[in-house]
Design an enzyme around this catalytic site. Structure first.
Site, PDB file in Angstrom:
ATOM      1  N   GLY A 125       0.841  -1.195   0.000  1.00 38.65           N
ATOM      2  CA  GLY A 125       0.000   0.000   0.000  1.00 38.65           C
ATOM      3  C   GLY A 125       0.881   1.252   0.000  1.00 38.65           C
ATOM      4  N   SER A 220       4.969  -5.384  -3.394  1.00 36.32           N
ATOM      5  CA  SER A 220       4.761  -3.945  -3.503  1.00 36.32           C
ATOM      6  C   SER A 220       5.450  -3.202  -2.352  1.00 36.32           C
ATOM      7  CB  SER A 220       3.263  -3.644  -3.578  1.00 36.32           C
ATOM      8  OG  SER A 220       3.030  -2.339  -4.044  1.00 36.32           O
ATOM      9  N   TYR A 221       4.688  -2.440  -1.554  1.00 30.83           N
ATOM     10  CA  TYR A 221       5.328  -1.712  -0.448  1.00 30.83           C
ATOM     11  C   TYR A 221       5.830  -2.642   0.654  1.00 30.83           C
ATOM     12  CZ  TYR A 221       6.574   2.193   2.501  1.00 30.83           C
ATOM     13  OH  TYR A 221       7.298   3.091   3.257  1.00 30.83           O
ATOM     14  N   ASP A 405       3.510  -6.200 -14.910  1.00 34.94           N
ATOM     15  CA  ASP A 405       3.207  -5.126 -13.960  1.00 34.94           C
ATOM     16  C   ASP A 405       3.865  -3.834 -14.421  1.00 34.94           C
ATOM     17  OD1 ASP A 405       2.607  -3.585 -11.695  1.00 34.94           O
ATOM     18  OD2 ASP A 405       4.365  -4.316 -10.604  1.00 34.94           O
ATOM     19  N   HIS A 457       1.198  -7.324 -11.129  1.00 38.16           N
ATOM     20  CA  HIS A 457       1.674  -6.933  -9.807  1.00 38.16           C
ATOM     21  C   HIS A 457       1.345  -7.994  -8.763  1.00 38.16           C
ATOM     22  CE1 HIS A 457       3.121  -3.713  -7.170  1.00 38.16           C
ATOM     23  NE2 HIS A 457       2.110  -3.948  -6.344  1.00 38.16           N
TER      24      HIS A 457
END
Length: 480
Positions: A125, A220-221, A405, A457
């Protein structure tokens, strides 16, 4: 004024929410814009600052007697027949004074659950749900059907080979909460500390896992979350008189780990995949300095805006996927992933009977909480020094990338690895799955890089079979 602000934060949690599936919604970019703006006026936290913040202090450990049995899920509403594994979910308190508690979901293995390793999965996020996104959309044992009420089994779920623990972190994400509204203003350092406190307490609740091989994985984060938590675990293992966590390795997918390479890699990917013109790409290359000391000029901002306009409404998390629309069923994704899946999950997880079965507090569940990112307090420009520390330890370090992605693309991952300046042990080669190329792999000194062909992703969503094959190789410590 402070009270008014806290009330604003508390009530805004019900409003500033969205999900990955929304057309044009990009939670990572939202928080990065804020952080880049702040960097213009303040020095960013250095590696030394962050390491100092992670210095050990006694960790809260609460009573756990009887909580494991209370957390066992009898059955999820709409669950298919023939489920052969145990599920648990509930809350672990990480700060009793603030009333801060993190929600988890455990899917044990249907076979060899008593000996298979434990894997903690984290979504990014920051502010997005590891349960709703990670478990229900990606690698968990179930998928929500289009009727919003029934589930089907995911035959490529990662609990086939590991006991998988999904953590909603930090507080304010998914079902996790705090009774102190200021806790929703958090950042990397506090998130790592809370995740560590969660693990220590969870292992007291589930003592059978205390000596089990343990792995961290995320996307991701979580390229920040996973290495930072791994570093904290290794540091605390040396000095704690509490639980020693048997960390064996980490795997981070399409991972945001370095801001410079995230930017250069993304725009190079847009250009090489015909999403932006030669002129826009050249304008970005000529006018943008994405280094930590670089200044983002008006010309750079303009060319980035042109890039956003040029790529139009392509779903950035999987550039070849259709958008969710009434006609989506007539235009299937090349990966056969239903682009409306997030809508089904949203409705299902907001059903009172479902929340009750999960032992969750009655809330308006959301895929992502934008407010968490809006008030994110600390975010190092790069976590490459942390990854280098982990590479120097005895644990396994894998970076993987779905190659369709556009948000944190394969180019960004390759540029980041280049900055690590580690030598190649096994040169780039295609790895195979069921007679087809599953992706490519490079074995570096103390690092492995794997691509998953045709995955966006959310790798396990778009290529579940190849994703499980990659993950099995990671647990085995063998190149695919």
């Amino acid at each position: 004024m402070k009270i008014i602000f806290h009330l604003f934060v508390h009530f805004s949690l019900l409003m500033f929410v969205s999900c990955y599936g929304d057309n044009g919604y990009d939670p990572l970019e939202n928080v990065l814009k804020i952080q880049r703006s702040r960097r213009k006026t303040q020095n960013h936290a250095s590696k030394e600052d962050v390491t100092a913040e992670y210095s050990y202090s006694p960790v809260y450990v609460g009573p756990q007697d009887g909580l494991k049995d209370a957390d066992k899920i009898t059955e999820l509403p709409g669950q298919p027949a023939g489920v052969e594994f145990d599920q648990y979910s509930g809350y672990v308190t990480v700060d009793p004074n603030h009333g801060r508690a993190l929600f988890y979901y455990l899917a044990q293995s249907p076979v060899n659950s008593s000996t298979n390793p434990l894997v903690l999965w984290l979504n990014g996020g920051p502010g997005c749900s590891s349960f709703g996104n990670g478990a229900m959309m990606e690698l968990g044992p179930f998928r929500v059907n289009a009727d919003n009420t029934t589930l089907s089994q995911n035959k490529y779920a990662w609990n086939k080979v590991a006991n998988v623990l999904f953590l909603e972190s930090p507080a304010g994400v998914g079902f996790s909460y705090s009774n102190t509204s200021s806790d929703y203003q958090t950042g990397d350092i506090q998130t790592a500390k809370d995740s560590y406190t969660f693990l220590v307490n969870w292992l007291e609740r589930f003592p059978d896992y205390k000596t089990r091989d343990f792995y961290l994985a995320g996307e991701s984060y979580a390229g920040h979350y996973v290495p930072q938590l791994a570093q904290l675990i290794l540091q605390n293992n040396k000095i704690t008189n509490q639980t020693v966590i048997n960390l064996k390795g980490i795997a981070i997918g399409n991972a945001y780990i370095d801001d410079e390479t995230a930017n250069t890699g993304m725009f190079d990917y847009f250009w090489s995949h015909a999403l932006i013109s030669d002129e826009i790409h050249e304008g970005i290359v000529s006018n943008c300095n994405f280094t930590e000391v670089g200044t983002i000029t008006a010309a750079c901002d303009d060319y980035q805006s042109q890039a956003t306009t040029a790529r139009s409404n392509i779903y950035i998390y999987d550039i070849y996927a259709p958008l969710c629309s009434p006609s989506s069923n007539s235009t299937p994704s090349i990966s056969e992933f239903d682009p409306c899946t997030q809508n089904y999950i949203y409705t299902y997880l907001n059903t009172p009977a479902v929340q009750q079965s999960l032992h969750a507090k009655p809330v308006q569940w959301e895929s992502c909480n934008t407010l968490i990112g809006l008030y994110w307090k600390d975010m190092p420009f790069t976590v490459l020094p942390v990854i280098q520390d982990l590479m120097a330890s005895d644990i396994r370090v894998w970076i993987y990338s779905g190659d369709t992605d556009g948000r944190v693309p394969v180019t960004s991952s390759r540029y980041s690895i280049n900055k690590l300046q580690t030598s190649v042990k096994t040169p780039w080669y295609p790895w195979m799955y069921e007679g087809e190329v599953g992706g490519c792999v490079v074995g570096y000194q103390n690092l492995t890089f794997v691509t998953i062909r045709g995955a966006g992703h959310f790798v396990p969503s778009y290529q579940p079979a190849r994703g499980l094959a990659f993950f099995s190789s990671f647990l085995e410590g063998k190149l695919p």
